[in-house]
Design a protein around this motif. Structure first.
Motif, PDB file in Angstrom:
ATOM      1  N   ARG A  30       0.850  -1.189   0.000  1.00 10.77           N
ATOM      2  CA  ARG A  30       0.000   0.000   0.000  1.00 10.77           C
ATOM      3  C   ARG A  30       0.889   1.244   0.000  1.00 10.77           C
ATOM      4  NH1 ARG A  30      -3.441   2.347   3.930  1.00 10.77           N
ATOM      5  NH2 ARG A  30      -2.314   4.180   3.293  1.00 10.77           N
ATOM      6  N   THR A  31       0.278   2.402  -0.086  1.00 11.63           N
ATOM      7  CA  THR A  31       1.049   3.650  -0.097  1.00 11.63           C
ATOM      8  C   THR A  31       1.586   3.944   1.303  1.00 11.63           C
ATOM      9  OG1 THR A  31      -0.958   4.942   0.275  1.00 11.63           O
ATOM     10  CG2 THR A  31      -0.291   4.583  -2.021  1.00 11.63           C
ATOM     11  N   PRO A  32       2.633   4.755   1.394  1.00 11.29           N
ATOM     12  CA  PRO A  32       3.248   5.030   2.696  1.00 11.29           C
ATOM     13  C   PRO A  32       2.354   5.894   3.598  1.00 11.29           C
ATOM     14  CG  PRO A  32       4.286   6.341   0.988  1.00 11.29           C
ATOM     15  CD  PRO A  32       3.331   5.425   0.304  1.00 11.29           C
ATOM     16  N   VAL A  33       2.689   5.872   4.880  1.00  9.03           N
ATOM     17  CA  VAL A  33       1.992   6.682   5.877  1.00  9.03           C
ATOM     18  C   VAL A  33       3.048   7.443   6.672  1.00  9.03           C
ATOM     19  CG1 VAL A  33       0.529   6.632   7.941  1.00  9.03           C
ATOM     20  CG2 VAL A  33       0.085   5.050   6.056  1.00  9.03           C
ATOM     21  N   LEU A  34       2.822   8.731   6.873  1.00  8.99           N
ATOM     22  CA  LEU A  34       3.677   9.548   7.722  1.00  8.99           C
ATOM     23  C   LEU A  34       2.938   9.742   9.036  1.00  8.99           C
ATOM     24  CD1 LEU A  34       6.168  11.390   8.176  1.00  8.99           C
ATOM     25  CD2 LEU A  34       4.785  13.260   7.236  1.00  8.99           C
ATOM     26  N   ALA A  49      -5.652   7.798  -1.883  1.00 10.85           N
ATOM     27  CA  ALA A  49      -6.165   6.427  -1.802  1.00 10.85           C
ATOM     28  C   ALA A  49      -5.046   5.529  -1.297  1.00 10.85           C
ATOM     29  CB  ALA A  49      -6.642   5.950  -3.172  1.00 10.85           C
ATOM     30  N   GLY A  50      -5.403   4.465  -0.609  1.00 10.38           N
ATOM     31  CA  GLY A  50      -4.409   3.575  -0.026  1.00 10.38           C
ATOM     32  C   GLY A  50      -3.698   2.676  -1.019  1.00 10.38           C
ATOM     33  N   ASP A  51      -4.207   2.635  -2.262  1.00  9.47           N
ATOM     34  CA  ASP A  51      -3.612   1.709  -3.222  1.00  9.47           C
ATOM     35  C   ASP A  51      -3.000   2.399  -4.442  1.00  9.47           C
ATOM     36  OD1 ASP A  51      -6.006   2.577  -4.275  1.00  9.47           O
ATOM     37  OD2 ASP A  51      -6.628   0.614  -5.013  1.00  9.47           O
ATOM     38  N   GLN A  52      -3.036   3.733  -4.483  1.00  7.45           N
ATOM     39  CA  GLN A  52      -2.440   4.445  -5.618  1.00  7.45           C
ATOM     40  C   GLN A  52      -1.960   5.822  -5.195  1.00  7.45           C
ATOM     41  OE1 GLN A  52      -5.367   4.981  -8.652  1.00  7.45           O
ATOM     42  NE2 GLN A  52      -6.816   5.986  -7.316  1.00  7.45           N
ATOM     43  N   VAL A  53      -1.072   6.378  -5.985  1.00  6.88           N
ATOM     44  CA  VAL A  53      -0.531   7.713  -5.727  1.00  6.88           C
ATOM     45  C   VAL A  53      -0.862   8.586  -6.921  1.00  6.88           C
ATOM     46  CG1 VAL A  53       1.590   9.026  -5.382  1.00  6.88           C
ATOM     47  CG2 VAL A  53       1.338   6.793  -4.310  1.00  6.88           C
ATOM     48  N   THR A  54      -1.381   9.781  -6.655  1.00  8.49           N
ATOM     49  CA  THR A  54      -1.721  10.719  -7.715  1.00  8.49           C
ATOM     50  C   THR A  54      -0.634  11.788  -7.837  1.00  8.49           C
ATOM     51  OG1 THR A  54      -2.895  12.250  -6.264  1.00  8.49           O
ATOM     52  CG2 THR A  54      -4.179  10.396  -7.181  1.00  8.49           C
ATOM     53  N   GLY A  55      -0.702  12.543  -8.896  1.00 11.24           N
ATOM     54  CA  GLY A  55       0.219  13.665  -9.066  1.00 11.24           C
ATOM     55  C   GLY A  55       0.076  14.673  -7.941  1.00 11.24           C
ATOM     56  N   ALA A  56      -1.151  14.880  -7.465  1.00 10.97           N
ATOM     57  CA  ALA A  56      -1.384  15.801  -6.350  1.00 10.97           C
ATOM     58  C   ALA A  56      -0.722  15.284  -5.074  1.00 10.97           C
ATOM     59  CB  ALA A  56      -2.879  16.004  -6.134  1.00 10.97           C
ATOM     60  N   ASP A  57      -0.728  13.956  -4.881  1.00  8.47           N
ATOM     61  CA  ASP A  57      -0.064  13.364  -3.716  1.00  8.47           C
ATOM     62  C   ASP A  57       1.441  13.630  -3.766  1.00  8.47           C
ATOM     63  OD1 ASP A  57      -2.465  12.223  -2.722  1.00  8.47           O
ATOM     64  OD2 ASP A  57      -2.171  10.430  -3.966  1.00  8.47           O
TER      65      ASP A  57
END
Length: 90
Positions: A30-34, A49-57
């Motif tokens: 899944r995507t990282p968490v800070l 989203a927990g399964d993808q990263v967007t350009g905004a992310d």
């Protein structure tokens, strides 16, 4: 990042000090968490989203890193070590 278009409704102040810490948690599935811990309060920063990263992310993560670096440099500049080990604000 775009400029804020809404007015702030509230502000939460989280003071650093003993026990405050920031930890990055990379996960393989899944995507990282800070995590920002302030004693009894924890703030989790995640992607859209927990399964993808967007350009905004990606843009937000870069902005966060830049501003955290600026914050660290300002804190370091403001701190002057004294014999009592406490330091003072410049």
């Amino acid at each position: 990042m775009t400029r804020r278009r809404t007015h702030r409704v509230s502000i939460i102040t989280l003071n650093t000090g003993r026990g405050a810490r920031a930890t990055s948690h990379p996960y393989p599935a899944r995507t990282p968490v800070l995590t920002l811990d302030f004693g009894a309060l924890s703030v989790l920063v995640t992607t859209t989203a927990g399964d993808q990263v967007t350009g905004a992310d990606v843009a937000f993560a870069r902005q966060l890193a830049h501003e955290a670096d600026r914050f660290a440099r300002s804190v370091e500049r403001s701190f002057h070590g004294l014999a009592n080990g406490r330091g003072v604000a410049a």
